[in-house]
Write a protein that holds these residues in place. Structure first.
Motif, mmCIF file in Angstrom:
data_model
loop_
_atom_site.group_PDB
_atom_site.id
_atom_site.type_symbol
_atom_site.label_atom_id
_atom_site.label_comp_id
_atom_site.label_asym_id
_atom_site.label_seq_id
_atom_site.Cartn_x
_atom_site.Cartn_y
_atom_site.Cartn_z
ATOM 1 N N LEU A 77 -8.774 -1.447 15.333
ATOM 2 C CA LEU A 77 -9.158 -2.244 14.168
ATOM 3 C C LEU A 77 -9.412 -1.367 12.943
ATOM 4 C CD1 LEU A 77 -11.441 -5.056 15.602
ATOM 5 C CD2 LEU A 77 -9.075 -5.173 14.855
ATOM 6 N N GLU A 78 -9.920 -0.166 13.150
ATOM 7 C CA GLU A 78 -10.098 0.745 12.017
ATOM 8 C C GLU A 78 -8.741 1.076 11.401
ATOM 9 O OE1 GLU A 78 -12.182 4.132 13.383
ATOM 10 O OE2 GLU A 78 -14.011 3.024 13.886
ATOM 11 N N ASN A 79 -7.775 1.366 12.263
ATOM 12 C CA ASN A 79 -6.423 1.637 11.774
ATOM 13 C C ASN A 79 -5.820 0.423 11.092
ATOM 14 O OD1 ASN A 79 -6.601 4.195 12.785
ATOM 15 N ND2 ASN A 79 -5.311 3.826 14.575
ATOM 16 N N LEU A 80 -6.052 -0.742 11.658
ATOM 17 C CA LEU A 80 -5.478 -1.974 11.113
ATOM 18 C C LEU A 80 -5.990 -2.250 9.711
ATOM 19 C CD1 LEU A 80 -3.811 -4.517 11.410
ATOM 20 C CD2 LEU A 80 -5.757 -5.619 12.475
ATOM 21 N N ASN A 81 -7.281 -2.046 9.482
ATOM 22 C CA ASN A 81 -7.827 -2.264 8.142
ATOM 23 C C ASN A 81 -7.168 -1.351 7.129
ATOM 24 O OD1 ASN A 81 -9.746 -4.350 8.469
ATOM 25 N ND2 ASN A 81 -11.128 -2.936 9.497
ATOM 26 N N LYS A 82 -6.905 -0.118 7.511
ATOM 27 C CA LYS A 82 -6.225 0.815 6.608
ATOM 28 C C LYS A 82 -4.799 0.355 6.348
ATOM 29 C CE LYS A 82 -8.863 4.903 8.017
ATOM 30 N NZ LYS A 82 -8.782 6.241 8.643
ATOM 31 N N ARG A 83 -4.096 -0.061 7.396
ATOM 32 C CA ARG A 83 -2.712 -0.500 7.236
ATOM 33 C C ARG A 83 -2.619 -1.749 6.360
ATOM 34 N NH1 ARG A 83 0.488 -1.265 12.522
ATOM 35 N NH2 ARG A 83 2.203 -1.327 11.036
ATOM 36 N N LEU A 84 -3.545 -2.672 6.527
ATOM 37 C CA LEU A 84 -3.547 -3.885 5.697
ATOM 38 C C LEU A 84 -3.720 -3.535 4.223
ATOM 39 C CD1 LEU A 84 -5.671 -6.350 7.874
ATOM 40 C CD2 LEU A 84 -3.273 -6.637 7.216
ATOM 41 N N GLN A 85 -4.600 -2.582 3.935
ATOM 42 C CA GLN A 85 -4.829 -2.189 2.544
ATOM 43 C C GLN A 85 -3.610 -1.510 1.944
ATOM 44 O OE1 GLN A 85 -8.379 0.198 2.623
ATOM 45 N NE2 GLN A 85 -9.625 -1.432 3.486
ATOM 46 N N ILE A 86 -2.866 -0.771 2.785
ATOM 47 C CA ILE A 86 -1.680 -0.067 2.292
ATOM 48 C C ILE A 86 -0.488 -1.002 2.165
ATOM 49 C CG2 ILE A 86 0.010 1.730 2.857
ATOM 50 C CD1 ILE A 86 -2.274 3.244 4.259
ATOM 51 N N LEU A 87 -0.242 -1.813 3.211
ATOM 52 C CA LEU A 87 0.980 -2.618 3.282
ATOM 53 C C LEU A 87 0.872 -3.975 2.592
ATOM 54 C CD1 LEU A 87 1.896 -1.854 6.986
ATOM 55 C CD2 LEU A 87 3.090 -1.015 4.980
ATOM 56 N N TYR A 88 -0.309 -4.549 2.578
ATOM 57 C CA TYR A 88 -0.479 -5.890 2.007
ATOM 58 C C TYR A 88 -1.633 -5.906 1.000
ATOM 59 C CZ TYR A 88 2.573 -7.393 5.828
ATOM 60 O OH TYR A 88 3.629 -7.543 6.689
ATOM 61 N N PRO A 89 -1.588 -5.043 -0.003
ATOM 62 C CA PRO A 89 -2.685 -5.025 -0.981
ATOM 63 C C PRO A 89 -2.723 -6.316 -1.785
ATOM 64 C CG PRO A 89 -0.846 -3.676 -1.735
ATOM 65 C CD PRO A 89 -0.507 -4.096 -0.349
ATOM 66 N N GLY A 90 -3.857 -6.983 -1.748
ATOM 67 C CA GLY A 90 -4.004 -8.235 -2.488
ATOM 68 C C GLY A 90 -3.244 -9.396 -1.888
ATOM 69 N N LYS A 91 -2.643 -9.203 -0.706
ATOM 70 C CA LYS A 91 -1.850 -10.264 -0.086
ATOM 71 C C LYS A 91 -2.341 -10.601 1.321
ATOM 72 C CE LYS A 91 2.365 -9.123 -2.649
ATOM 73 N NZ LYS A 91 3.808 -8.755 -2.552
ATOM 74 N N HIS A 92 -3.573 -10.244 1.598
ATOM 75 C CA HIS A 92 -4.130 -10.578 2.902
ATOM 76 C C HIS A 92 -5.610 -10.923 2.767
ATOM 77 C CE1 HIS A 92 -5.625 -6.420 2.665
ATOM 78 N NE2 HIS A 92 -6.522 -6.803 3.552
ATOM 79 N N LYS A 93 -6.083 -11.654 3.737
ATOM 80 C CA LYS A 93 -7.502 -12.005 3.789
ATOM 81 C C LYS A 93 -7.944 -11.911 5.241
ATOM 82 C CE LYS A 93 -10.847 -15.629 2.608
ATOM 83 N NZ LYS A 93 -11.023 -17.008 2.086
#
Length: 351
Positions: free
Chosen positions: A316-332
């Protein structure tokens, strides 16, 4: 090697010089004839004049353009000023030389040859400072625009390279973590000599094949990603047998949808490893994946053993980083941790 490379920037530069030194001259003559001389159209000698001296200016200001581009790269002001002085000196000689040439070209109209002769015989330096500053300003604006856009492109490439390096690092952490957990499952079944051991190994082989051949892509088919998750859930279903209630439901998944690989797995892995691993009875994992109007809704709920507190884990720590990189402003991402239930709700715009 070709003399010119027709890159995006070369096309912009070529279009600018053609429009500025040819088209604008024609439009100016049209407007002047219409308003001042009360006639429409352009005479042949006017077109000829615009082509002749438009070409002269394109040649001259192409050198000035190179000077400005060089200054923007080096930021050497003294060198820039010396080159400007040299340009003014050479431009004056160039103007006189072209006027002399045009006067002696027999195919040019008499009016333009006479004009060239007068300009050549004139004692002036061959140009107006007010006029040349106007040309300098226009050409300098082009040079700065090209320079700024190239800088932005380079910055974008560097950010993408940094992004991919970080994602590869995160994936490198994810793969050993995932296989360690799955091999532990197989080992526990092998110790019991359970008949599910062979199917479990087959499922693991399918998952390894997916990771080896698909997860290096930036995007993968959402259907393939869900098939991978389905295999993982089946592995866990075999492991827990009937002790845990496992539900996996998908809705509205289309063949065209794409997603970053292994994006959803850490949530599910976390539900099994950190949620219900110590549950003996009444435990559950519920997974819902739904696609609607190019938006993915992903929910994972799991029970928590009474003596154990849910935790995120490496995945989950890795996932939060990936979400910020790959889907900035496009995820919740919403996570709720109750006394006996851990719930994750993720929505993101699909690419």
């Amino acid at each position: 090697m070709a003399l010119f490379r027709f890159t995006k920037y070369f096309k912009i530069e070529l279009l600018f010089f053609i429009v500025y030194f040819y088209v604008f001259r024609f439009l100016t003559d049209l407007e002047y004839n219409f308003w001042e001389r009360k006639i429409t159209g352009i005479a042949a000698k006017e077109i000829e004049y615009s082509i002749l001296y438009g070409t002269v200016n394109i040649i001259a200001y192409s050198f000035f353009y190179k000077i400005v581009r060089q200054y923007l790269k080096t930021k050497r002001l003294l060198q820039f000023l010396l080159l400007i002085v040299l340009f003014l000196f050479c431009y004056s000689i160039f103007q006189k030389a072209t006027d002399f040439l045009f006067y002696h070209l027999s195919f040019i109209s008499k009016e333009n040859r006479d004009f060239a002769y007068k300009a050549y015989m004139s004692k002036s330096i061959g140009y107006s400072f007010a006029y040349i500053f106007k040309e300098w300003l226009a050409v300098s604006c082009l040079a700065y625009f090209i320079y700024s856009d190239q800088q932005n492109e380079q910055m974008k490439v560097l950010k993408e390279q940094q992004l991919m390096s970080e994602i590869k690092y995160l994936k490198a952490q994810l793969h050993p973590h995932f296989f360690f957990n799955t091999l532990n499952n197989i080992y526990s079944l092998a110790l019991k000599q359970a008949k599910e051991t062979a199917p479990l190994i087959a499922k693991l082989a399918e998952m390894m094949r997916y990771i080896l051949y698909h997860t290096n892509d930036k995007l993968v088919s959402l259907q393939d990603e869900i098939a991978f998750i389905q295999n993982y859930v089946e592995v866990e279903r075999i492991r827990y047998r009937s002790a845990i209630n496992i539900d996996f439901d998908t809705q509205g998944i289309t063949a065209e949808s794409k997603i970053s690989p292994l994006l959803l797995l850490p949530f599910i892995e976390n539900a099994f490893k950190h949620g219900i691993e110590d549950e003996l009875v009444n435990g559950f994992v519920k997974i819902i994946v739904c696609e609607s109007e190019n938006e993915l809704s992903f929910e994972v709920s799991n029970s928590i053993a009474g003596h154990k507190k849910a935790k995120g884990g490496i995945g989950l720590e890795n996932l939060n980083k990936r979400l910020q990189i790959l889907y900035p402003g496009k995820h919740k991402l919403e996570v709720s941790d109750h006394e006996d239930v851990y719930h994750v709700n993720l929505t993101l715009k699909l690419k």
